[in-house]
Scaffold this active site. Structure first.
Site, short mmCIF file in Angstrom:
data_model
loop_
_atom_site.label_atom_id
_atom_site.label_comp_id
_atom_site.label_asym_id
_atom_site.label_seq_id
_atom_site.Cartn_x
_atom_site.Cartn_y
_atom_site.Cartn_z
N ARG A 31 50.00 51.57 44.03
CA ARG A 31 49.60 51.20 45.40
C ARG A 31 50.50 51.95 46.38
O ARG A 31 51.60 51.51 46.69
CB ARG A 31 49.76 49.68 45.57
CG ARG A 31 49.41 49.15 46.94
CD ARG A 31 49.43 47.63 46.92
NE ARG A 31 49.25 47.08 48.24
CZ ARG A 31 50.25 46.76 49.05
NH1 ARG A 31 51.50 46.94 48.69
NH2 ARG A 31 49.99 46.26 50.25
N SER A 100 40.08 42.26 45.90
CA SER A 100 40.86 41.18 46.52
C SER A 100 39.92 40.15 47.12
O SER A 100 39.02 40.51 47.89
CB SER A 100 41.71 41.73 47.67
OG SER A 100 42.57 42.70 47.20
N LYS A 129 54.03 42.73 53.51
CA LYS A 129 52.68 43.10 53.93
C LYS A 129 52.34 42.42 55.25
O LYS A 129 52.42 41.19 55.35
CB LYS A 129 51.69 42.69 52.85
CG LYS A 129 50.27 43.06 53.16
CD LYS A 129 49.42 42.98 51.92
CE LYS A 129 47.97 43.14 52.28
NZ LYS A 129 47.14 43.32 51.10
#
Ligand SMILES: Cc1ncc(COP(=O)(O)OP(=O)(O)O)c(N)n1
Ligand SMILES: Cc1nc(C(=O)O)sc1CCOP(=O)(O)O
Length: 160
Positions: A31, A100, A129
């Protein structure tokens, strides 16, 4: 895992992948939220080499083009990324697709679209995040028991 975070901890992304596999990880996600395309591809190829040696699948977050370019094992897509049914068309029937999901509707759509797993959460706050929300444990139960299929849960943590 991502190169930036691992650099902060003084190790390379490939060392992180090796450590995760030594620690019994059975799947790795790359990621890279801030990497240039060339650097992302280079990291994906390097990680994939290690993953293949150990028979551990590697999925690429967000970037279907990177996954295709290095023949990774799959992708993980968010709700605002490429829809899973389009990812399935692009990647074919064998690749892994994760989506997700924060609601039952997200999960039902993901399964209809041909996802292999859903990522549900996060269930605790994180400071790694921004612009995203934490769901209650109860909501997570609703999302995952509703569909009774393979899921991961993002937990959340605080980075100093
Ligand atoms: C296993 C897993 N679950 C959830 C996520 C979050 O993906 P997404 O919503 O696309 O957000 P970003 O990763 O793009 O910030 C994930 N990557 N992996
Ligand atoms: C990648 C990701 N997405 C999340 C979301 O809520 O959508 S939580 C998450 C991982 C956050 O893990 P950590 O706090 O360990 O960095």
């Amino acid at each position: 895992m991502d190169s930036g975070m691992n650099k902060k901890w003084g190790r390379s992304i490939t060392d992180a992948v090796k450590a995760a596999i030594e620690g019994s990880a059975t799947i790795i996600q790359l990621r890279e939220k801030d990497a240039d395309t060339g650097d992302f591809l280079e990291a994906a190829r390097a990680c994939l080499k290690i993953c293949r040696l150990h028979g551990v699948p590697l999925v690429v977050n967000d970037r279907i083009d990177i996954a295709l370019a290095c023949d990774a094992d799959g992708v993980h897509e968010g709700q605002s990324d490429m829809p899973a049914h389009v990812a399935r068309t692009l990647l074919g029937p064998e690749k892994i697709i994760g989506v997700s999901c924060k609601t039952q509707q997200h999960a039902q759509q993901a399964w209809r679209d041909g996802a292999n797993y859903i990522g549900c959460g996060r269930v605790y706050p994180t400071n790694t995040k921004a612009n995203n929300f934490t769901i209650a444990l109860f909501d997570r139960e609703c999302v995952t028991t509703e569909t009774k299929r393979l899921h991961t849960v993002q937990t959340g943590r605080n980075e100093q």
